[in-house]
Design an enzyme around this catalytic site. Structure first.
Site, PDB file in Angstrom:
ATOM      1  N   CYS A  33      -6.463  -3.497  -5.925  1.00  0.00           N
ATOM      2  CA  CYS A  33      -7.024  -4.784  -6.357  1.00  0.00           C
ATOM      3  C   CYS A  33      -6.884  -5.878  -5.306  1.00  0.00           C
ATOM      4  O   CYS A  33      -7.473  -6.950  -5.452  1.00  0.00           O
ATOM      5  CB  CYS A  33      -6.367  -5.248  -7.655  1.00  0.00           C
ATOM      6  SG  CYS A  33      -4.621  -5.616  -7.448  1.00  0.00           S
ATOM      7  N   CYS A 102      -0.556  -2.140 -11.368  1.00  0.00           N
ATOM      8  CA  CYS A 102       0.020  -3.480 -11.135  1.00  0.00           C
ATOM      9  C   CYS A 102       1.544  -3.424 -11.192  1.00  0.00           C
ATOM     10  O   CYS A 102       2.221  -4.188 -10.499  1.00  0.00           O
ATOM     11  CB  CYS A 102      -0.480  -4.464 -12.181  1.00  0.00           C
ATOM     12  SG  CYS A 102      -2.253  -4.375 -12.459  1.00  0.00           S
TER      13      CYS A 102
HETATM   14 FE1  FES Z   1      -3.991  -6.769  -9.142  1.00  0.00          FE
HETATM   15 FE2  FES Z   1      -2.924  -6.454 -11.535  1.00  0.00          FE
HETATM   16  S1  FES Z   1      -5.022  -6.441 -11.021  1.00  0.00           S
HETATM   17  S2  FES Z   1      -1.895  -6.781  -9.671  1.00  0.00           S
END
Ligand code: FES
Length: 124
Positions: A33, A102
């Site tokens: 992400c 995450c």
């Molecule tokens: Fe990036 Fe959760 S979406 S840390």
């Protein structure tokens, strides 16, 4: 998407901020992400006496960093290294499957901060 416990911790996280005179600092980026987690550790002898985090991450990253830093405070370095993201997720009562990645940020950033501490020790 999140359970009540995750939301509660996210809304009132422990240990957010930084430790200006930290003994070890670890920064990890999440490949999936692009978010970032930074962990600061204060270490006395072999024991973690304080831990704080800063993150550009989502609610799951904040909640898991809060729990992970709470878990490592008071632990020896070796004990802290045994704490896994799965332990943090379990404590929180679970995360949505797409948010498990995450929770890895805090674990990896704690390991990076311990590595940083150890390399500083070796230079002395
Ligand atoms: Fe990036 Fe959760 S979406 S840390």
């Amino acid at each position: 998407m999140y359970n009540d416990k995750v939301l509660k911790v996210f809304q009132n996280p422990s240990n957010s901020g930084e430790i200006p005179d930290a003994d070890g600092v670890g920064t990890i980026g999440n490949a999936s992400c692009g978010d970032i987690m930074k962990i600061y550790l204060k270490i006395s002898g072999d024991r973690i006496v304080d831990a704080k985090f800063k993150t550009f991450g989502c609610a799951a990253a904040i909640a898991t960093a809060s729990v992970a830093t709470d878990m490592v405070i008071g632990k020896t370095i070796d004990e802290a290294l045994k704490i896994k993201n799965a332990d943090v997720v379990e404590f929180l009562g679970g995360l949505p499957p797409q948010k498990i990645h995450c929770s890895v940020l805090a674990e990896e950033a704690i390991h990076a901060a311990i590595d940083d501490y150890r390399s500083r020790q070796n230079k002395q």
